[in-house]
Design an enzyme around this catalytic site. Structure first.
Site, PDB file in Angstrom:
ATOM      1  N   ASP A  55       0.867  -1.167   0.000  1.00  0.00           N
ATOM      2  CA  ASP A  55       0.000   0.000   0.000  1.00  0.00           C
ATOM      3  C   ASP A  55       0.904   1.217   0.000  1.00  0.00           C
ATOM      4  OD1 ASP A  55      -1.674   2.140   0.493  1.00  0.00           O
ATOM      5  OD2 ASP A  55      -2.613   1.278   2.274  1.00  0.00           O
ATOM      6  N   ASN A 115       3.801   2.502 -10.628  1.00  0.00           N
ATOM      7  CA  ASN A 115       2.617   2.566 -11.471  1.00  0.00           C
ATOM      8  C   ASN A 115       1.344   2.905 -10.694  1.00  0.00           C
ATOM      9  OD1 ASN A 115       0.886   1.743 -13.929  1.00  0.00           O
ATOM     10  ND2 ASN A 115       0.197   0.325 -12.331  1.00  0.00           N
ATOM     11  N   TYR A 129      -5.826  15.566 -10.130  1.00  0.00           N
ATOM     12  CA  TYR A 129      -5.050  14.538 -10.819  1.00  0.00           C
ATOM     13  C   TYR A 129      -3.955  15.137 -11.704  1.00  0.00           C
ATOM     14  CZ  TYR A 129      -3.813  10.826 -14.057  1.00  0.00           C
ATOM     15  OH  TYR A 129      -3.117   9.929 -14.824  1.00  0.00           O
ATOM     16  N   LYS A 168       0.428  14.840 -11.507  1.00  0.00           N
ATOM     17  CA  LYS A 168       1.372  14.317 -12.493  1.00  0.00           C
ATOM     18  C   LYS A 168       2.418  15.369 -12.871  1.00  0.00           C
ATOM     19  CE  LYS A 168      -0.370  10.228 -12.647  1.00  0.00           C
ATOM     20  NZ  LYS A 168       0.370   9.075 -12.077  1.00  0.00           N
TER      21      LYS A 168
END
Length: 239
Positions: free
Chosen positions: A61, A88, A162, A166
């Protein structure tokens, strides 16, 4: 020491992560399937072993300091070193019906949650696994990013948690590359493209296998390969 190369992929029980594991296995790697859910992790390992892949499940986790430390200890006990780490695991965070996150009404807890997985999780896992990676003659780290985080391209719907996660992941990748300059550890960020998976509600136009291609390529770079870059299959991505 065993000469078999070993790769750990986080969030590897399905989708792009599972495809990355398959791609690395095809390159001759022993693969470690990192995933939170025990049942899904075991099912993924069973699928791989049925295809003749040397696979092992690792409970992982990325949001848990204790869990990540335990995972690193398990990797050390089981295989003794790492040659490849693919970060990932990632989440989009809750979105509106049109899959957007409006910055003008965004719940800050959503931002915290997304960053905890997509950025802090990468740092947690990378730092825990670095001692094992340093035992490899040619260690590689691949951070799975997205061109939605590109400040230049501004692709996809507005996702105010989100997309910036990134952007930050790309920036963190550069900082690692600078720190690791002059060492064998090569780190880069990868964009898999718009992949049909649970993550995109299967709305993407690319298969998980296509999305995994750039990750496998960066995971198997030669020793003079690029460092701190952001790439898709076609080459560097402006960001």
């Amino acid at each position: 020491m065993n000469s078999t190369r070993t790769a750990l992929v986080t969030g590897a029980n399905k989708g792009i992560g599972f495809a990355i594991v398959q791609g690395l296995a095809a390159e001759g790697f022993r693969v470690l399937v990192g995933a939170r859910d025990r049942t899904r992790r075991e099912q993924a390992v069973d699928r791989l072993r049925a295809d003749g892949v040397d696979a092992l499940g690792i409970a992982l986790d990325v949001t848990s300091d204790q869990g990540v430390a335990a995972a690193a200890a398990e990797v050390e006990r089981a295989v003794g070193r790492l040659d490849v780490l693919v970060n990932n695991a990632g989440i989009s965070g809750p979105t509106a019906e049109d899959f957007t996150q409006d910055p003008t009404s965004l719940d800050l807890d959503v931002v915290r949650t997304v960053l905890d997985t997509n950025v802090l999780g990468v740092i947690r896992v990378t730092n825990a696994m670095l001692p094992l990676l340093r035992r490899s003659p040619s260690p590689r780290i691949v951070n799975m990013s997205s061109d939605m985080g590109s400040l230049t391209l501004r692709t996809g719907p507005i996702m105010a948690a989100y997309a910036p996660s990134k952007s930050m992941l790309n920036a963190v990748t550069v900082q690692y590359a600078r720190q690791l300059e002059g060492t064998p550890v090569i780190i880069n960020a990868a964009c898999p493209g718009y992949v049909a998976s649970d993550f995109t509600h299967h709305a993407g136009v690319r298969t998980p296998e296509q999305g995994a291609t750039i990750a496998v390529r960066l995971a198997t770079l030669p020793d003079d390969g690029p460092r701190g870059g952001f790439f898709n299959e076609e080459g560097p991505i402006p960001w």
